[in-house]
Structure formats: structure tokens, C-alpha cells
Design a protein around this motif. Sequence first.
Motif, PDB file in Angstrom:
ATOM      1  N   PHE A 118       0.821  -1.206   0.000  1.00 54.12           N
ATOM      2  CA  PHE A 118       0.000   0.000   0.000  1.00 54.12           C
ATOM      3  C   PHE A 118       0.855   1.256   0.000  1.00 54.12           C
ATOM      4  N   MET A 119       0.333   2.283  -0.663  1.00 53.54           N
ATOM      5  CA  MET A 119       0.898   3.618  -0.589  1.00 53.54           C
ATOM      6  C   MET A 119      -0.212   4.500  -0.028  1.00 53.54           C
ATOM      7  N   ALA A 120       0.008   4.988   1.182  1.00 48.10           N
ATOM      8  CA  ALA A 120      -0.972   5.857   1.828  1.00 48.10           C
ATOM      9  C   ALA A 120      -0.560   7.300   1.592  1.00 48.10           C
ATOM     10  N   HIS A 121      -1.497   8.087   1.087  1.00 48.12           N
ATOM     11  CA  HIS A 121      -1.284   9.515   0.859  1.00 48.12           C
ATOM     12  C   HIS A 121      -2.033  10.251   1.969  1.00 48.12           C
ATOM     13  N   LEU A 122      -1.292  10.964   2.815  1.00 49.72           N
ATOM     14  CA  LEU A 122      -1.868  11.650   3.976  1.00 49.72           C
ATOM     15  C   LEU A 122      -1.745  13.153   3.805  1.00 49.72           C
ATOM     16  N   THR A 123      -2.796  13.861   4.170  1.00 51.65           N
ATOM     17  CA  THR A 123      -2.781  15.321   4.149  1.00 51.65           C
ATOM     18  C   THR A 123      -3.300  15.811   5.495  1.00 51.65           C
ATOM     19  N   PRO A 124      -2.385  16.185   6.400  1.00 50.50           N
ATOM     20  CA  PRO A 124      -2.827  16.678   7.712  1.00 50.50           C
ATOM     21  C   PRO A 124      -3.733  17.896   7.550  1.00 50.50           C
ATOM     22  N   PRO A 125      -4.875  17.942   8.254  1.00 49.80           N
ATOM     23  CA  PRO A 125      -5.815  19.053   8.074  1.00 49.80           C
ATOM     24  C   PRO A 125      -5.231  20.410   8.441  1.00 49.80           C
ATOM     25  N   ASP A 126      -4.290  20.445   9.376  1.00 51.04           N
ATOM     26  CA  ASP A 126      -3.715  21.728   9.780  1.00 51.04           C
ATOM     27  C   ASP A 126      -2.454  22.074   8.992  1.00 51.04           C
ATOM     28  N   ASP A 127      -2.064  21.215   8.036  1.00 51.30           N
ATOM     29  CA  ASP A 127      -0.865  21.469   7.239  1.00 51.30           C
ATOM     30  C   ASP A 127      -1.040  20.857   5.847  1.00 51.30           C
ATOM     31  N   ALA A 128      -2.079  21.285   5.142  1.00 54.66           N
ATOM     32  CA  ALA A 128      -2.414  20.721   3.834  1.00 54.66           C
ATOM     33  C   ALA A 128      -1.309  20.928   2.802  1.00 54.66           C
ATOM     34  N   ALA A 129      -0.421  21.885   3.041  1.00 51.51           N
ATOM     35  CA  ALA A 129       0.669  22.150   2.105  1.00 51.51           C
ATOM     36  C   ALA A 129       1.790  21.123   2.232  1.00 51.51           C
ATOM     37  N   THR A 130       1.714  20.244   3.243  1.00 47.27           N
ATOM     38  CA  THR A 130       2.762  19.258   3.473  1.00 47.27           C
ATOM     39  C   THR A 130       2.190  17.842   3.442  1.00 47.27           C
ATOM     40  N   PRO A 131       1.810  17.341   2.263  1.00 50.10           N
ATOM     41  CA  PRO A 131       1.301  15.965   2.194  1.00 50.10           C
ATOM     42  C   PRO A 131       2.414  14.963   2.504  1.00 50.10           C
ATOM     43  N   LEU A 132       2.013  13.816   2.999  1.00 51.88           N
ATOM     44  CA  LEU A 132       2.953  12.762   3.382  1.00 51.88           C
ATOM     45  C   LEU A 132       2.595  11.484   2.642  1.00 51.88           C
ATOM     46  N   THR A 133       3.590  10.620   2.448  1.00 52.72           N
ATOM     47  CA  THR A 133       3.359   9.331   1.812  1.00 52.72           C
ATOM     48  C   THR A 133       4.002   8.244   2.664  1.00 52.72           C
ATOM     49  N   VAL A 134       3.252   7.164   2.885  1.00 54.43           N
ATOM     50  CA  VAL A 134       3.761   5.996   3.603  1.00 54.43           C
ATOM     51  C   VAL A 134       3.589   4.795   2.689  1.00 54.43           C
TER      52      VAL A 134
END
Length: 156
Positions: A118-134
Motif C-alpha cells: 500500500f501507498m498511503a497519501h496523507l494530508t494533515p488538516p492543519d498542514d495541507a501544504a505538506t502531504p505525506l506518503t507511507v
Amino acid sequence: MSPIAVGGPALFIGTDTDYVALVRPELDPTDPGVRLAAEQAGVAPEEFAGAGDTWTVLFETDGEGDGFELPGVRDAEPAGFAERLRAELDAAAGPFTVDGGAVLRLDAQPAGPDAYAFMAHLTPPDDAATPLTVVTGPLPVAGLLADLDAFLGSLA
């Protein structure tokens, strides 16, 4: 400080070092660790434990992790995500994507017989400009289905 027992529904997708998790932590105000922590914080154990109704996304990649809260998320939303993931795994026809809303999208790729990575794409609600990938390693479908059933059962 004593360890604090945390309960509540939890869905972990991944391995010990690379995962994404949807959790709704619940602290027991009668737990000795919670009582000690509350005393040290100068509050009642019930206040320290809180309502236990805030969903959180936890993640770790290469041993480094963090998380963020999802205020206002009701149980129906994580349950819907888990149901969609379960349906896709049952179909097991190749790559698929499960959309978990504005903060989570899960892309799945077959990874050998009866397994997916799996590749999880995360976008923290308080930092939408910094998406993360796991990215997780291969996970057996049977284990994932059992975990999804347990998670959905904990929400029933």
C-alpha cells in the motif's frame, strides 16, 4: 511514569516500521497509569482521559512517525473507509484505490500471491501544504480482512 493502557477502535495497515493507522483512543480513568498522569498534571482522571471520541491518524515510515487528529469525524467515516477497503480486497482483481476523504487515500498494488502493498497519501488538516506518503511492504490479504472485520466489529 507507569504505562497508560489505551483502548478504542484501531485499524493498522502496514508493518512495525511502515504503517498508517486510524485510531480512536480511549483512556480508562481507573487505570493506574492514567490516575498517576492525571495527578502529575493536576487534573481529575476523568478530565485527563477526555471524551475518547476524537479520531486520529497515526503514521510511521522508516522508523519515524507522527500523527494528527481528525476533529469532527464520526465513526461512520472510518467504518465506511474500512468497508470500501474490505470490498476491494474481497474483489482482489488488481490495483485499486480507496478514498478516505481529504486526509487519506490508499493506493494498493498486488505484491505476490494473496498479498498487497500500500501507498498511503496523507494530508494533515492543519498542514495541507505538506502531504505525506507511507509505503508498506507486502501484507497478506487474509490478515488484512481479519483486521478489517475486527475493526468494523469494534465500531458496531
